[in-house]
Design a protein around this motif. Structure first.
Motif, short mmCIF file in Angstrom:
data_model
loop_
_atom_site.label_atom_id
_atom_site.label_comp_id
_atom_site.label_asym_id
_atom_site.label_seq_id
_atom_site.Cartn_x
_atom_site.Cartn_y
_atom_site.Cartn_z
N TYR A 20 0.81 -1.22 0.00
CA TYR A 20 0.00 0.00 0.00
C TYR A 20 0.84 1.27 0.00
N ILE A 21 2.10 1.20 0.39
CA ILE A 21 2.99 2.35 0.18
C ILE A 21 3.23 2.53 -1.32
N LYS A 22 3.47 1.42 -2.01
CA LYS A 22 3.64 1.51 -3.47
C LYS A 22 2.34 1.95 -4.14
N ALA A 23 1.20 1.45 -3.65
CA ALA A 23 -0.09 1.82 -4.25
C ALA A 23 -0.39 3.30 -4.07
N ALA A 24 0.07 3.88 -2.97
CA ALA A 24 -0.19 5.31 -2.72
C ALA A 24 0.42 6.20 -3.80
N PHE A 25 1.54 5.77 -4.39
CA PHE A 25 2.23 6.58 -5.39
C PHE A 25 2.00 6.05 -6.81
N ALA A 26 1.01 5.18 -6.98
CA ALA A 26 0.79 4.52 -8.26
C ALA A 26 0.61 5.46 -9.46
N PRO A 27 -0.17 6.56 -9.37
CA PRO A 27 -0.38 7.39 -10.57
C PRO A 27 0.89 7.97 -11.15
N LEU A 28 1.87 8.26 -10.30
CA LEU A 28 3.09 8.91 -10.79
C LEU A 28 3.89 8.01 -11.74
#
Length: 278
Positions: free
Chosen positions: A178-186
């Protein structure tokens, strides 16, 4: 001392894998992590991703401008292609959370399917050797009981460390996802450019590795249960057996499985990376 030795002997087998269901099923805090990741995604990351998309589209148009001189038809095709790619990038960025959630659901589906399999041979992990031979341990006397305690303490410590390590890896896996998912759009904005597309693909591979690491942890635990159960069942034990000699002769069997489990848990991330081709 006899009760302590019997307890150590009972605890060596099955302790690290008895709670497999709680290790693989999503704990209660996962929903909190998911909601927090979505909030960070919407409030902080998507606006930055929108700016990144605009910059990349502008650069793409500027780069292609030189190719449009003197050929209107080619110019229209280049502009149409560029804008179509930009539109696809916007769609991907807007739905990044859904794409990643699909990967998570696929991983959880595999975990539940594997956990539901009856691999056989795991019954031996429920055997309580210490309880079975408590009378023999009591007859051995304090000196031999102390020696048995020293001999069994090291494999028990390794088993305990392996159980703790499995739980820590599961918790770290959810945080990592979920840390990776938080920055997914970038990183998803890089899909719109051929020169940077490999960065977006690399991000997806990294995310899939985090998801599949949970699968590899479960597979390692289930296969280890089978081997451990067969090892325990293969130990002959009679009513007149000498406890001290029994423990001494089976010391390798007590020590080897915990070490193997530690190595498997340490290797789960690299195994998951190999599956996704990372």
């Amino acid at each position: 001392m006899d009760n302590v030795v019997a307890w150590l002997l009972d605890s060596i087998f099955g302790t690290a894998t008895t709670d497999v269901d709680s290790l693989v099923n999503a704990p209660g805090y996962v929903d909190v992590l998911r909601n927090a990741a979505i909030s960070i995604n919407d409030v902080a990351v998507k606006p930055l991703a929108a700016v990144a998309v605009a910059i990349m589209v502008t650069l793409a148009l500027a780069r292609n401008a030189a190719r449009m001189e003197g050929d209107r038809v080619l110019g229209v095709k280049i502009i149409a292609s560029t804008m179509f790619g930009a539109a696809l990038t916007v769609v991907v960025v807007q739905n990044a959370a859904g794409i990643l959630d699909g990967i998570v659901q696929a991983g959880d589906g595999i975990i539940k399917a594997v956990n539901g399999l009856n691999l056989g041979g795991t019954e031996g992990t429920q055997r309580k050797l210490g309880t079975e031979m408590h009378d023999q341990i009591l007859k051995a006397g304090f000196a031999k009981q102390l020696a048995m305690f020293v001999v069994l303490l090291f494999p028990w410590m390794i088993v305990t460390a392996a159980g703790v390590m499995a739980k820590v890896l599961i918790v770290v896996r959810w945080f990592e996802i979920y840390i990776k998912a938080a920055f997914a759009p970038l990183p998803m904005t890089f899909f719109g450019n051929e020169e940077t597309r490999h960065m977006a693909i690399g991000y997806l591979k990294s995310f899939a590795t985090s998801v599949l690491s949970g699968v590899t942890i479960l597979v390692a635990l289930r296969l280890f249960q089978v081997v451990e159960g067969l090892l325990v069942d293969s130990m002959p034990l009679t009513q007149d057996a000498d406890a001290f000699n029994f423990i001494g002769m089976n010391m390798v069997t007590f020590l080897l499985p915990p070490l193997v489990l530690l190595w498997l848990l340490k290797s789960t991330t690299s195994l998951a990376r190999a599956v996704v081709g990372g």
